[in-house]
Design an enzyme around this catalytic site. Structure first.
Site, mmCIF file in Angstrom:
data_model
loop_
_atom_site.group_PDB
_atom_site.id
_atom_site.type_symbol
_atom_site.label_atom_id
_atom_site.label_comp_id
_atom_site.label_asym_id
_atom_site.label_seq_id
_atom_site.Cartn_x
_atom_site.Cartn_y
_atom_site.Cartn_z
ATOM 1 C CG HIS A 1 -21.399 1.566 15.371
ATOM 2 N ND1 HIS A 1 -22.526 1.642 16.169
ATOM 3 C CD2 HIS A 1 -20.713 0.478 15.803
ATOM 4 C CE1 HIS A 1 -22.514 0.653 17.045
ATOM 5 N NE2 HIS A 1 -21.432 -0.073 16.839
ATOM 6 C CD GLU B 1 -16.757 -4.257 21.010
ATOM 7 O OE1 GLU B 1 -16.186 -3.734 20.043
ATOM 8 O OE2 GLU B 1 -17.772 -3.752 21.566
ATOM 9 N NE ARG C 1 -14.944 3.935 25.553
ATOM 10 C CZ ARG C 1 -15.526 3.681 26.725
ATOM 11 N NH1 ARG C 1 -16.626 2.958 26.780
ATOM 12 N NH2 ARG C 1 -14.993 4.138 27.847
ATOM 13 C CG HIS D 1 -22.818 -4.321 14.481
ATOM 14 N ND1 HIS D 1 -23.813 -3.917 15.343
ATOM 15 C CD2 HIS D 1 -21.654 -3.849 15.009
ATOM 16 C CE1 HIS D 1 -23.281 -3.251 16.353
ATOM 17 N NE2 HIS D 1 -21.979 -3.178 16.173
ATOM 18 C CG HIS E 1 -23.843 0.554 23.904
ATOM 19 N ND1 HIS E 1 -22.803 0.132 24.715
ATOM 20 C CD2 HIS E 1 -23.270 1.062 22.788
ATOM 21 C CE1 HIS E 1 -21.662 0.374 24.109
ATOM 22 N NE2 HIS E 1 -21.914 0.939 22.941
ATOM 23 C CG HIS F 1 -22.165 -3.441 21.154
ATOM 24 N ND1 HIS F 1 -22.307 -2.085 21.326
ATOM 25 C CD2 HIS F 1 -22.000 -3.626 19.829
ATOM 26 C CE1 HIS F 1 -22.222 -1.471 20.159
ATOM 27 N NE2 HIS F 1 -22.041 -2.394 19.225
ATOM 28 C CE1 TYR G 1 -22.577 5.439 20.297
ATOM 29 C CE2 TYR G 1 -22.989 3.247 19.440
ATOM 30 C CZ TYR G 1 -22.109 4.277 19.700
ATOM 31 O OH TYR G 1 -20.788 4.159 19.356
ATOM 32 C CG ASP H 1 -18.263 -2.830 14.811
ATOM 33 O OD1 ASP H 1 -18.978 -1.874 15.110
ATOM 34 O OD2 ASP H 1 -17.508 -3.377 15.620
ATOM 35 C CG HIS I 1 -18.593 -7.119 18.956
ATOM 36 N ND1 HIS I 1 -17.930 -6.850 17.772
ATOM 37 C CD2 HIS I 1 -19.173 -5.948 19.345
ATOM 38 C CE1 HIS I 1 -18.115 -5.585 17.453
ATOM 39 N NE2 HIS I 1 -18.861 -5.019 18.385
ATOM 40 N NE ARG J 1 -18.591 -1.111 27.808
ATOM 41 C CZ ARG J 1 -18.584 -1.586 26.554
ATOM 42 N NH1 ARG J 1 -18.541 -2.893 26.347
ATOM 43 N NH2 ARG J 1 -18.636 -0.775 25.528
#
Length: 460
Positions: A70, A248, A91, A68, A219, A245, A130, A333, A282, A222
């Site tokens: 990003h 999390e 975030r 995993h 994703h 995900h 994404y 991650d 997660h 959410r």
């Protein structure tokens, strides 16, 4: 004479001073590889390197799998360590970097991050992707330009990639329902599940069955609603690795319960999402029923311990998930650090803190999570082992550093897993090709410099 970057027509022969053969350390192991990039033979009992063999001094492991990633989060290291806050404040900083990236700057950043992974012994990465379109949401002339940049970055860095192209249609979930995409999120969305599928179908043409695998991801609950069509997504992506995900944050669970009356795990189960080719990432805040659902389906779970502790997210029920039947993999991650050995021991040490007991996983079990089960989560179930027919992907960790020196050879795996770090990796081979030699990346020798320049381009 330097070893060529590509194998000769007859492949290469390597000699491992010590090799981890799944359940034991063996001294003097000869690994013959073919021109097809696979291991042909594994021959223990050779005290010295055969003529022409490439010596690997230390403990040679199967190549590690970072399940995993990003890649653009690598630009956040240090920046997000000032002040206080939560996942949600972190975030916002992350979104600031996401807003600045272009295909060219993303390629440069990912190339350097993937080279750092190679230096850490990682031979395959699962990129949860994404960041699809331009800053205002307009697709590039090539709608998959950002995904193509990641594929080329992995190729340049010499590692395999499973590009988990992600459907991301909503900006969040509250008790009132799903929120629209806004701000930097605009560039994540395709407008509809059908539009995502059309773009993803074109991207799948890049899969080559060797260095590039194209999987899919949701994703999170959410970002994808029931009205978007979970059953259609599952049908369209059947047969490829699919990640999501999951739970999390407690807020995700609370919103899902308010809107749907069930947890995210149960919501996805309602739509037949969970199966052995699916991986939950997660899985930090689960109920006992959630654990039973995941384990009973055979779905995997990717734990990201260094990110969970960096973001103060919590300690996931990894031991309970494995007992229930879920294979475990590991990911870096957010790249607070890129070190799969640290992720492996963190899973055990975090569980020790939570339970105040020791010995939840052996070194062998942690290596299986970092290698074989990680590769399986990325759609390569035959990888992650040193045996004939497996990909010739291996990582050699020095046994003579201040961290690893001392233990007798039969305890080399324990020394590496519980004390070694990415800095102890000396050699990395992918498909029979040497990518890292003597701790130096062969094609990205100034990895630190490339990281610094690529990060400066998107943060200053």
């Amino acid at each position: 004479m330097r070893e060529p970057l590509t194998p000769s027509s007859g492949g290469r022969t390597f000699w491992a001073e010590y090799a981890w053969l799944g359940d034991r350390v063996e001294p003097g192991v000869v690994l013959d590889t073919g021109s097809d990039g696979l291991i042909r033979t594994v021959r223990p009992g050779s005290d010295t390197p055969p003529p022409g063999a490439v010596p690997l001094r230390g403990l040679t492991l199967p190549g590690l799998a970072n399940a995993h990633s990003h890649a653009f989060h690598r630009a956040l290291r240090g920046t997000v360590q000032t002040g206080s806050g939560t996942f949600w404040t972190w975030r916002e900083v992350m979104y600031g970097v996401a807003a600045r990236l272009t295909p060219d700057t993303y390629h440069a950043l990912a190339r350097a991050a993937y080279a750092e992974m190679a230096l850490a012994g990682i031979t395959a990465v699962g990129e949860f992707h994404y960041l699809h379109h331009g800053p205002d949401g307009t697709p590039y002339a090539d709608p998959n330009a950002m995904g193509e940049a990641l594929i080329e970055a992995a190729r340049d860095a010499g590692i395999r990639i499973t590009l988990l192209d992600t459907v991301y249609l909503h900006g969040g979930l509250t008790a009132e329902g799903h929120r629209p995409l806004e701000g930097p999120q605009i560039r994540f969305g395709d407008g509809s599940a059908d539009a995502w599928y059309e773009r993803w179908t074109r991207l799948r043409e890049r899969a080559d069955g060797d260095r590039v695998t194209v999987g899919a991801a949701v994703h999170s609950v959410r970002a994808f609603a029931e009205s978007d069509g979970y059953p259609a997504f599952a049908e369209r992506t059947d047969g490829v690795p699919v990640h999501v995900h999951l739970s999390e944050q407690p807020a995700e669970n609370e919103a899902c319960l308010a809107v749907h009356g069930v947890t995210p795990t149960a919501l996805l189960d309602r739509h037949g999402f969970w199966k052995p080719t699916t991986t939950a990432v997660h899985a930090t805040h689960l109920t006992d029923d959630d654990i039973r659902i995941l384990g009973g389906s055979g779905a995997g779970v990717c734990m990201c311990p260094t990110t969970e502790r960096d973001l103060a997210d919590g300690i996931g029920p990894a031991a309970a998930l494995q007992r229930a039947g879920s294979p475990l993999s590991l990911g870096s991650d957010s790249h607070a650090v890129i070190d799969l050995l640290e992720e492996a021991r963190a899973m055990e040490l975090d569980e020790r803190l939570r339970t105040r007991t020791r010995g939840h996983w052996t070194a062998a079990a942690l290596l299986r999570a970092a290698a074989g089960d990680g590769h399986a989560a990325l759609g390569r179930p035959g990888a992650g082992r040193l045996e004939p027919g497996a990909p010739a992907d291996f990582t050699t960790v020095a046994l003579d550093t201040v961290r690893t020196a001392g233990p007798v050879p039969r305890l080399a795996a324990e020394a590496v897993v519980f004390a070694g770090t990415a800095a102890d990796v000396r050699d990395v081979v992918v498909g029979g090709r040497t990518v890292v030699a003597g701790g130096v990346h062969r094609t990205v020798p100034d990895t630190a410099g490339e990281l610094a320049r690529a990060i400066a381009a998107v943060t200053r």
